[in-house]
Write a protein that holds these residues in place. Structure first.
Motif, PDB file in Angstrom:
ATOM      1  N   ASP A   1       0.804  -1.226   0.000  1.00 21.01           N
ATOM      2  CA  ASP A   1       0.000   0.000   0.000  1.00 21.01           C
ATOM      3  C   ASP A   1       0.837   1.276   0.000  1.00 21.01           C
ATOM      4  O   ASP A   1       0.321   2.343   0.300  1.00 21.01           O
ATOM      5  CB  ASP A   1      -0.978  -0.002   1.174  1.00 21.01           C
ATOM      6  N   ASN A   2       2.128   1.171  -0.338  1.00 22.69           N
ATOM      7  CA  ASN A   2       3.019   2.331  -0.421  1.00 22.69           C
ATOM      8  C   ASN A   2       2.963   3.172   0.853  1.00 22.69           C
ATOM      9  O   ASN A   2       2.727   4.375   0.818  1.00 22.69           O
ATOM     10  CB  ASN A   2       2.709   3.186  -1.651  1.00 22.69           C
ATOM     11  N   GLN A   3       3.177   2.505   1.971  1.00 21.37           N
ATOM     12  CA  GLN A   3       3.167   3.183   3.268  1.00 21.37           C
ATOM     13  C   GLN A   3       4.386   2.789   4.083  1.00 21.37           C
ATOM     14  O   GLN A   3       4.957   1.719   3.888  1.00 21.37           O
ATOM     15  CB  GLN A   3       1.925   2.788   4.070  1.00 21.37           C
ATOM     16  N   LEU A   4       4.730   3.678   4.994  1.00 25.10           N
ATOM     17  CA  LEU A   4       5.712   3.334   6.009  1.00 25.10           C
ATOM     18  C   LEU A   4       4.951   2.794   7.208  1.00 25.10           C
ATOM     19  O   LEU A   4       3.926   3.349   7.602  1.00 25.10           O
ATOM     20  CB  LEU A   4       6.519   4.559   6.426  1.00 25.10           C
ATOM     21  N   ILE A   5       5.440   1.731   7.769  1.00 27.46           N
ATOM     22  CA  ILE A   5       4.887   1.207   9.009  1.00 27.46           C
ATOM     23  C   ILE A   5       5.893   1.591  10.091  1.00 27.46           C
ATOM     24  O   ILE A   5       7.068   1.232  10.021  1.00 27.46           O
ATOM     25  CB  ILE A   5       4.696  -0.314   8.942  1.00 27.46           C
ATOM     26  N   VAL A   6       5.416   2.384  11.041  1.00 28.71           N
ATOM     27  CA  VAL A   6       6.297   2.975  12.044  1.00 28.71           C
ATOM     28  C   VAL A   6       5.842   2.570  13.434  1.00 28.71           C
ATOM     29  O   VAL A   6       4.646   2.621  13.738  1.00 28.71           O
ATOM     30  CB  VAL A   6       6.295   4.522  11.924  1.00 28.71           C
ATOM     31  N   THR A   7       6.792   2.175  14.266  1.00 31.08           N
ATOM     32  CA  THR A   7       6.464   1.963  15.676  1.00 31.08           C
ATOM     33  C   THR A   7       6.827   3.234  16.414  1.00 31.08           C
ATOM     34  O   THR A   7       7.852   3.849  16.163  1.00 31.08           O
ATOM     35  CB  THR A   7       7.222   0.761  16.278  1.00 31.08           C
ATOM     36  N   ASP A   8       5.926   3.647  17.279  1.00 30.99           N
ATOM     37  CA  ASP A   8       6.078   4.894  18.011  1.00 30.99           C
ATOM     38  C   ASP A   8       6.063   4.582  19.499  1.00 30.99           C
ATOM     39  O   ASP A   8       5.298   3.731  19.952  1.00 30.99           O
ATOM     40  CB  ASP A   8       4.928   5.837  17.637  1.00 30.99           C
ATOM     41  N   LEU A   9       6.868   5.252  20.244  1.00 37.16           N
ATOM     42  CA  LEU A   9       6.966   5.015  21.679  1.00 37.16           C
ATOM     43  C   LEU A   9       5.636   5.248  22.383  1.00 37.16           C
ATOM     44  O   LEU A   9       5.298   4.561  23.325  1.00 37.16           O
ATOM     45  CB  LEU A   9       8.046   5.931  22.267  1.00 37.16           C
ATOM     46  N   GLU A  10       4.830   6.183  21.903  1.00 36.60           N
ATOM     47  CA  GLU A  10       3.566   6.519  22.542  1.00 36.60           C
ATOM     48  C   GLU A  10       2.339   5.926  21.858  1.00 36.60           C
ATOM     49  O   GLU A  10       1.352   5.624  22.501  1.00 36.60           O
ATOM     50  CB  GLU A  10       3.404   8.050  22.595  1.00 36.60           C
ATOM     51  N   ASN A  11       2.362   5.827  20.525  1.00 35.09           N
ATOM     52  CA  ASN A  11       1.164   5.461  19.769  1.00 35.09           C
ATOM     53  C   ASN A  11       1.208   4.061  19.161  1.00 35.09           C
ATOM     54  O   ASN A  11       0.430   3.748  18.280  1.00 35.09           O
ATOM     55  CB  ASN A  11       0.919   6.495  18.668  1.00 35.09           C
ATOM     56  N   ARG A  12       2.130   3.256  19.589  1.00 35.70           N
ATOM     57  CA  ARG A  12       2.276   1.882  19.106  1.00 35.70           C
ATOM     58  C   ARG A  12       2.651   1.828  17.633  1.00 35.70           C
ATOM     59  O   ARG A  12       3.625   2.399  17.232  1.00 35.70           O
ATOM     60  CB  ARG A  12       1.043   1.087  19.455  1.00 35.70           C
ATOM     61  N   VAL A  13       1.839   1.157  16.812  1.00 36.86           N
ATOM     62  CA  VAL A  13       2.155   1.001  15.395  1.00 36.86           C
ATOM     63  C   VAL A  13       1.232   1.884  14.562  1.00 36.86           C
ATOM     64  O   VAL A  13       0.037   1.936  14.808  1.00 36.86           O
ATOM     65  CB  VAL A  13       1.999  -0.468  14.949  1.00 36.86           C
ATOM     66  N   LEU A  14       1.795   2.601  13.600  1.00 42.17           N
ATOM     67  CA  LEU A  14       0.981   3.446  12.743  1.00 42.17           C
ATOM     68  C   LEU A  14       1.462   3.352  11.320  1.00 42.17           C
ATOM     69  O   LEU A  14       2.575   2.902  11.055  1.00 42.17           O
ATOM     70  CB  LEU A  14       0.993   4.897  13.232  1.00 42.17           C
ATOM     71  N   ARG A  15       0.604   3.753  10.407  1.00 41.82           N
ATOM     72  CA  ARG A  15       0.936   3.741   8.980  1.00 41.82           C
ATOM     73  C   ARG A  15       1.014   5.172   8.464  1.00 41.82           C
ATOM     74  O   ARG A  15       0.138   5.968   8.726  1.00 41.82           O
ATOM     75  CB  ARG A  15      -0.110   2.952   8.215  1.00 41.82           C
ATOM     76  N   VAL A  16       2.078   5.442   7.716  1.00 39.76           N
ATOM     77  CA  VAL A  16       2.272   6.772   7.141  1.00 39.76           C
ATOM     78  C   VAL A  16       2.207   6.622   5.619  1.00 39.76           C
ATOM     79  O   VAL A  16       3.108   6.059   5.012  1.00 39.76           O
ATOM     80  CB  VAL A  16       3.639   7.363   7.552  1.00 39.76           C
ATOM     81  N   PRO A  17       1.125   7.100   5.002  1.00 36.05           N
ATOM     82  CA  PRO A  17       1.021   6.996   3.535  1.00 36.05           C
ATOM     83  C   PRO A  17       2.058   7.885   2.860  1.00 36.05           C
ATOM     84  O   PRO A  17       2.231   9.043   3.233  1.00 36.05           O
ATOM     85  CB  PRO A  17      -0.397   7.462   3.245  1.00 36.05           C
ATOM     86  N   LEU A  18       2.751   7.349   1.864  1.00 39.91           N
ATOM     87  CA  LEU A  18       3.788   8.127   1.196  1.00 39.91           C
ATOM     88  C   LEU A  18       3.241   9.027   0.106  1.00 39.91           C
ATOM     89  O   LEU A  18       3.928   9.885  -0.386  1.00 39.91           O
ATOM     90  CB  LEU A  18       4.852   7.202   0.633  1.00 39.91           C
ATOM     91  N   ALA A  19       1.988   8.857  -0.254  1.00 41.52           N
ATOM     92  CA  ALA A  19       1.369   9.738  -1.248  1.00 41.52           C
ATOM     93  C   ALA A  19       1.070  11.109  -0.656  1.00 41.52           C
ATOM     94  O   ALA A  19       0.874  12.059  -1.399  1.00 41.52           O
ATOM     95  CB  ALA A  19       0.087   9.118  -1.772  1.00 41.52           C
ATOM     96  N   ALA A  20       1.077  11.223   0.671  1.00 43.57           N
ATOM     97  CA  ALA A  20       0.795  12.521   1.311  1.00 43.57           C
ATOM     98  C   ALA A  20       1.937  13.484   1.051  1.00 43.57           C
ATOM     99  O   ALA A  20       3.086  13.089   0.981  1.00 43.57           O
ATOM    100  CB  ALA A  20       0.587  12.337   2.801  1.00 43.57           C
ATOM    101  N   PRO A  21       1.627  14.775   0.917  1.00 45.71           N
ATOM    102  CA  PRO A  21       2.681  15.779   0.657  1.00 45.71           C
ATOM    103  C   PRO A  21       3.582  15.963   1.849  1.00 45.71           C
ATOM    104  O   PRO A  21       3.248  15.662   2.941  1.00 45.71           O
ATOM    105  CB  PRO A  21       1.893  17.050   0.366  1.00 45.71           C
TER     106      PRO A  21
END
Length: 116
Positions: A96-116
């Protein structure tokens, strides 16, 4: 203290980095990387060769080209619908062209790379 990104596709030893054709890879400094607890950086490379790094101390995700030129900085509030505090781990999802990021506070999140 500045640490360095060292990217690799194949590795002969922990200190030598090479591309698929046997050439030396790349190494460049990343400001904000530190050698202390909860500030360890992580790296992923997307199919286009863009190098994505977490910079926990600066609370950012950055992208670089293979020569070390900064291309983009993502902060915890710069992508609509995505919020993070201290990005730690990072991986690229080709599905899905996203970064999957683990965050110390918010656990796991997805960052879409299509966003500016």
């Amino acid at each position: 203290m500045r640490s360095r990104v060292r990217w690799q596709l194949f590795c002969a030893s922990p200190r030598e980095t090479f591309t698929r054709d046997g050439q030396f890879g790349c190494e460049f400094p990343v400001s904000g990387w530190e050698s202390k607890v909860y500030s360890e950086p992580n790296v992923t490379i997307d199919p286009s060769g863009m190098i994505w790094v977490t910079v926990p101390g600066d609370k950012e995700i950055r992208s670089y080209d293979s020569k070390g030129k900064l291309l983009r900085t993502i902060t915890g509030k710069s992508v609509p619908g995505v919020s993070f505090d201290t990005p730690m781990g990072i991986a690229y999802s080709a599905a899905d062209n996203q970064l999957i990021v683990t965050d110390l506070e918010n656990r796991v999140l997805r960052v879409p790379l299509a966003a500016p």
